[in-house]
Design a protein around this motif. Structure first.
Motif, short mmCIF file in Angstrom:
data_model
loop_
_atom_site.label_atom_id
_atom_site.label_comp_id
_atom_site.label_asym_id
_atom_site.label_seq_id
_atom_site.Cartn_x
_atom_site.Cartn_y
_atom_site.Cartn_z
N LYS A 19 7.14 -13.75 2.11
CA LYS A 19 8.01 -13.46 0.82
C LYS A 19 9.39 -14.60 0.96
CE LYS A 19 8.27 -8.91 0.30
NZ LYS A 19 8.87 -7.77 0.78
N ASN A 43 -3.09 -0.44 -13.30
CA ASN A 43 -1.61 -0.35 -12.69
C ASN A 43 -1.50 0.13 -11.18
OD1 ASN A 43 0.45 -1.09 -13.99
ND2 ASN A 43 0.86 0.78 -14.93
N ALA A 44 -2.60 0.56 -10.49
CA ALA A 44 -2.68 1.10 -9.51
C ALA A 44 -3.09 -0.03 -8.41
CB ALA A 44 -3.71 2.55 -9.14
N ASP A 46 -2.95 -4.08 -7.42
CA ASP A 46 -2.20 -5.13 -7.25
C ASP A 46 -2.72 -6.41 -7.96
OD1 ASP A 46 -2.95 -4.28 -4.28
OD2 ASP A 46 -2.91 -6.50 -4.59
N ARG A 64 4.03 9.11 -6.24
CA ARG A 64 3.12 7.99 -6.02
C ARG A 64 2.91 7.31 -7.28
NH1 ARG A 64 -2.02 6.43 -7.14
NH2 ARG A 64 -2.55 8.36 -8.18
N VAL A 65 2.70 7.67 -8.52
CA VAL A 65 2.71 7.07 -9.65
C VAL A 65 4.00 6.32 -9.87
CG1 VAL A 65 2.39 7.22 -12.37
CG2 VAL A 65 0.79 8.26 -10.51
N GLN A 100 4.27 3.29 -8.11
CA GLN A 100 3.45 2.32 -8.42
C GLN A 100 4.19 1.45 -9.54
OE1 GLN A 100 -0.60 3.82 -7.84
NE2 GLN A 100 -0.82 3.61 -10.02
N ASN A 101 5.01 2.07 -10.57
CA ASN A 101 5.41 1.39 -11.55
C ASN A 101 6.96 1.00 -11.39
OD1 ASN A 101 3.44 1.93 -13.73
ND2 ASN A 101 3.51 4.00 -12.83
N SER A 109 2.23 -1.90 -7.30
CA SER A 109 0.82 -1.22 -6.52
C SER A 109 0.69 -1.93 -5.07
CB SER A 109 -0.35 -1.13 -7.52
OG SER A 109 -0.36 -2.51 -8.09
N LEU A 110 1.39 -3.25 -4.78
CA LEU A 110 0.87 -3.74 -3.92
C LEU A 110 1.78 -3.22 -2.73
CD1 LEU A 110 -0.36 -6.14 -2.41
CD2 LEU A 110 1.75 -7.63 -2.79
N ILE A 167 5.75 -2.67 -0.60
CA ILE A 167 6.59 -3.37 0.12
C ILE A 167 5.96 -4.13 1.22
CG2 ILE A 167 8.78 -3.76 1.28
CD1 ILE A 167 9.55 -1.17 -0.25
N SER A 168 5.95 -5.48 1.53
CA SER A 168 5.40 -6.05 2.58
C SER A 168 6.53 -6.82 3.26
CB SER A 168 4.18 -7.00 2.09
OG SER A 168 4.67 -8.20 1.21
N GLY A 169 5.75 -7.14 4.69
CA GLY A 169 6.91 -7.86 5.46
C GLY A 169 8.01 -7.33 5.90
N LEU A 175 3.35 -3.14 6.18
CA LEU A 175 3.28 -2.90 4.49
C LEU A 175 3.01 -1.46 4.18
CD1 LEU A 175 1.36 -4.97 2.31
CD2 LEU A 175 0.29 -2.92 2.51
N ARG A 185 2.17 0.90 0.67
CA ARG A 185 1.63 0.80 -0.74
C ARG A 185 1.60 2.35 -1.42
NH1 ARG A 185 -4.76 -0.97 -0.59
NH2 ARG A 185 -5.16 0.83 1.00
N LEU A 190 -0.79 3.83 -2.82
CA LEU A 190 -2.38 4.33 -2.63
C LEU A 190 -2.23 5.17 -1.23
CD1 LEU A 190 -4.37 3.80 -4.78
CD2 LEU A 190 -5.25 1.96 -3.19
N ASP A 191 -1.52 4.68 -0.27
CA ASP A 191 -1.50 5.27 1.28
C ASP A 191 -0.99 6.50 1.09
OD1 ASP A 191 -2.77 3.17 2.16
OD2 ASP A 191 -1.02 2.19 2.68
#
Lengths: 389, 335
Positions: A142, A183-184, A186, B137-138, B141-142, B149-150, B152-154, B232, B234, B236-237
């Motif tokens: 990032k 949307n789900a 990435d 979750r939804v 996602q938005n 949907s990706l 938070i990473s790092g 990370l 997301r 989905l998890d």
């Protein structure tokens, strides 16, 4: 009786747990094989992709070993399952590195899963090559720092989105395009964003933007809204699982505009059975074309079909195959299996002739190569155009 | 020594044991095994916190992953977006603050959801909590700043053995003590017979909400631990399946048995990893590991419907050895 069975069952379970406690650690000594680790979604939501990459790698390993291996050693592929979850992606990557002591880590198709493994590879200083993760953040974090040990052999989301935008504007003469994204996912959101930016930049107009969610089966409300705008084309950068249904329902509603998509479409399932007609004439960007008649691709598709019961290789298989060959090539050039040397060699890959094009790893650790646009004709993916970077 | 003092000493012993264990463990265990151990710890926190709601209070909640998500996102967003450039603060203090913030946000969500929905019973509550989990979750996602949907990473890696099991020790201490207090009796009364409890003046809604809020708090903390370990997170998890996974741990361990639930959480987290390595007649079981996992669940439920340690009472068990079989007839389990 029940008690006995319970004791037996728990004994069996704990026996299994104890017995497997201390294997795997003896692998460090043997020096006649080079271990390459692959963490992949062998089960779970995107299992097709994981199995395809793994098959591509297996084929590459067989060919390399038949030709005498690398540095006089055979390659051994160790595959670990991630169940398409981040928790297991971390576990699989960590196991391959710290227990199996692999020389190079290969893996994941899904970018989010590669993003879990990338920091692990960085910490353990093991080179990692992802065959198909297209999110830019996988190789460049990032803060804009390039991850020293992480590479990829595929193009990135912005490029794929751009390719289709350029194609829609120039080849299809479309000016009014609608977007329908997942949307789900990435990947889908990333492609849609980059498509939109490029397309609008070229003077086009995005007249509708609708969203759905993976595993949804009814898209009528989104499609009705899109139909009302009467677009020239619809960009649907999702996975094949939903795209087939979307196409079928679009045709039912009387939408005749072609659908456009990305490499997530690439699966034999896309045009199976009743979906064949719905997708006729649609286009998607991809890494390579099965129809390519160059000797390299031809021998790949033939050998692949022979090894896996007549199955046609998908783009993921081709990328897995290329990833394995690039790693083997780098180890050969490095002249050792030492991590730093191999990492350096992977970064120096120039103009490697792969199935998915001529691959050059750039300073961002991304592969620079062209994309192809495929058209669906009679249920088959036929070559339409090549778009250079 | 009074009973109250003794329980504090247990907590102290537990914490000292965690710290003492961490050094030899970190020196001898490779990072893969360490990852399994920490994942087990996080599962244990999740399962033990859900046990307060599902086990002790008898409310069937299917939204635990939702609370975990709230905690994970709050903590991770604070670390990466807000405190990313903070200087002069030690890492430990920062981590404690973000974990607490994650827990508190989850607890507030638990309170907001709990007050209206805990007046519902049985299946209805299950559906409301299930809906809650999916809504979280939804929403996540938005939200574009949180990565969509990706995710938070790092996220920096702060979670260690000491953090995970230290928090687990505190949770066990709280839930064991709670069960011996007025609140615990209230929980059990609510579980055993709501109508009877209400008729003698027990405010069942109050106890349900309290159990819900405490459970949500620790789920949020567990989420923070998870995010700062996995780097990370997301949306989905944190779906429906994750909630079910936690519910299965509670049921398998024996509703309301803290130690049974902890055991089940450890087993169910370790089993898929153990199956990676077993070769049976030359066929690697790793491809079938989820099948075997499900099979083990079915068999355990057939032969042990009350859960692993369903009617198990540690004191009685110890007494059985001391007095050579002269222990009292078994009573329904409290803990």
């Amino acid at each position: 009786m029940r008690k006995l069975l319970f004791i037996l069952l728990s004994g069996l379970l704990s026996g299994g747990i104890i017995s497997c406690g201390n294997d795997g650690s003896d692998g460090g000594e043997e020096s006649d094989v080079i271990k390459i680790g692959h963490f992949a979604s062998m089960q779970g939501d995107i299992a097709t992709f994981g199995q395809q990459t793994n098959n591509g790698m297996l084929l590459a390993v067989e060919e390399i070993n038949a030709a005498g291996g690398v540095l006089g050693k055979k390659i051994e592929l160790k595959t670990e399952d991630t169940r398409s979850t981040t928790q297991d992606a971390g576990l699989a990557a960590e196991k391959l590195i710290s227990q199996d002591k692999v020389t190079v880590l290969l893996g994941e198709v899904a970018s989010s899963l590669s993003l879990v493994a990338a920091p692990i590879a960085e910490r353990e200083k093991v080179p990692m090559v992802t065959p198909a993760s297209t999110n830019p953040e996988v190789t460049v974090d990032k803060n804009g720092n390039v991850r020293k040990y992480v590479f990829r052999v595929c193009f990135i989301d912005p490029f794929q989105g751009k390719v289709m935008a350029k194609f829609a504007k120039e080849n299809l003469n479309a000016t009014r395009v609608a977007i329908l994204k997942d949307n789900a996912n990435d990947y889908s959101v990333g492609l849609a964003k980059n498509f939109q930016e490029t397309f609008v930049g070229m003077g086009g107009e995005i007249i509708a933007e609708q969203a759905y969610e993976a595993k949804q089966v009814d898209f009528k409300s989104q499609l009705t809204a899109i139909k009302a705008m009467n677009p020239d084309a619809i960009y649907v950068p999702g996975y094949y699982t939903e795209v087939s249904l979307i196409a079928e329902q679009a045709r039912d509603l009387g939408i005749t505009a072609p659908l456009l998509g990305g490499d997530g479409w690439d699966s034999p399932e896309l045009t199976k059975g009743k979906f064949k007609e719905a997708l006729e004439g649609c286009f998607f960007s991809n890494h390579y074309s099965v129809e390519d008649t160059t000797a390299l691709v031809k021998s790949f598709t033939e050998k692949y079909a022979k090894m896996f019961n007549g199955e046609a290789p998908g783009a993921m298989s081709a990328l897995g195959y290329d990833a394995m060959y690039i790693v083997a090539d780098a180890i050969k050039r490095a002249g050792s299996t030492e991590a730093e040397a191999v990492t350096k060699a992977i970064g120096e890959t120039r103009d490697f002739k792969g199935i998915t094009g001529n691959i050059t790893i750039n300073s961002q650790h991304n592969a620079e190569k062209s994309a192809v646009v495929l058209q669906i004709k009679d249920g088959k993916f036929t070559y339409f155009a090549t778009v250079a970077p | 020594m009074s009973k109250k003092n003794r329980s504090y000493i247990y907590l102290l012993v537990g914490l000292v044991a965690v710290v003492g264990l961490s050094f030899p463990l970190e020196a001898s265990v490779n990072s893969y095994d360490m990852r399994i151990i920490i994942n087990i710890g996080i599962s244990m926190i999740l399962a033990a916190s859900l046990n307060l709601i599902n086990g002790f209070t008898g409310q069937f909640s299917l939204g635990h992953a939702g609370f975990m998500a709230i905690g994970a996102y709050t903590a991770s967003a604070l670390t990466t977006l807000v405190f990313g450039s903070a200087e002069g603060v030690t890492q430990e203090l920062l981590f404690l603050v973000v974990l607490l913030a994650g827990g508190i946000t989850a607890a507030i969500a638990g309170l907001l959801i709990g007050i209206p929905s805990l007046r519902l019973k049985g299946d209805y509550l299950a559906i409301v909590t299930l809906g809650f989990g999916e809504i979280i979750r939804v929403i996540l996602q938005n939200i574009e700043p949180l990565g969509g949907s990706l995710g938070i990473s790092g996220i920096p890696r702060y979670t260690t053995f000491i953090w995970t099991f230290g928090i687990l020790a505190v949770l066990i201490f709280i839930s064991e003590n709670l069960m011996r207090s007025t609140y615990g009796r209230g929980f059990l009364a609510t579980r055993d017979d709501e109508i009877a409890a209400e008729s003698v003046g027990v405010n069942t809604t109050k106890y349900k909400v309290i159990a819900f809020v405490i459970g949500a708090f620790f789920a949020g903390v567990a989420g923070g631990l998870y995010g700062h370990y996995n780097s990370l997170i997301r949306p989905l998890d944190f779906g429906f399946l994750k909630s079910v996974e936690i519910v299965v741990m509670v049921i398998l361990g024996g509703m309301g048995s803290t130690w049974g639930v902890l055991l089940a959480a450890a087993l169910l987290t370790y089993l898929p990893e153990a199956l990676r390595k077993i070769d049976l007649f030359g066929v690697s079981l790793s491809d079938f590991r989820m099948t075997i996992y499900s099979l083990a669940l079915i068999l355990l439920m057939i032969f042990r419907p009350q859960g692993l340690l369903g009617n198990f009472n540690p004191k009685e068990f110890a007494g059985r050895f001391k007095k050579n079989g002269q222990s009292k007839k078994s009573k329904p389990a409290v803990s």
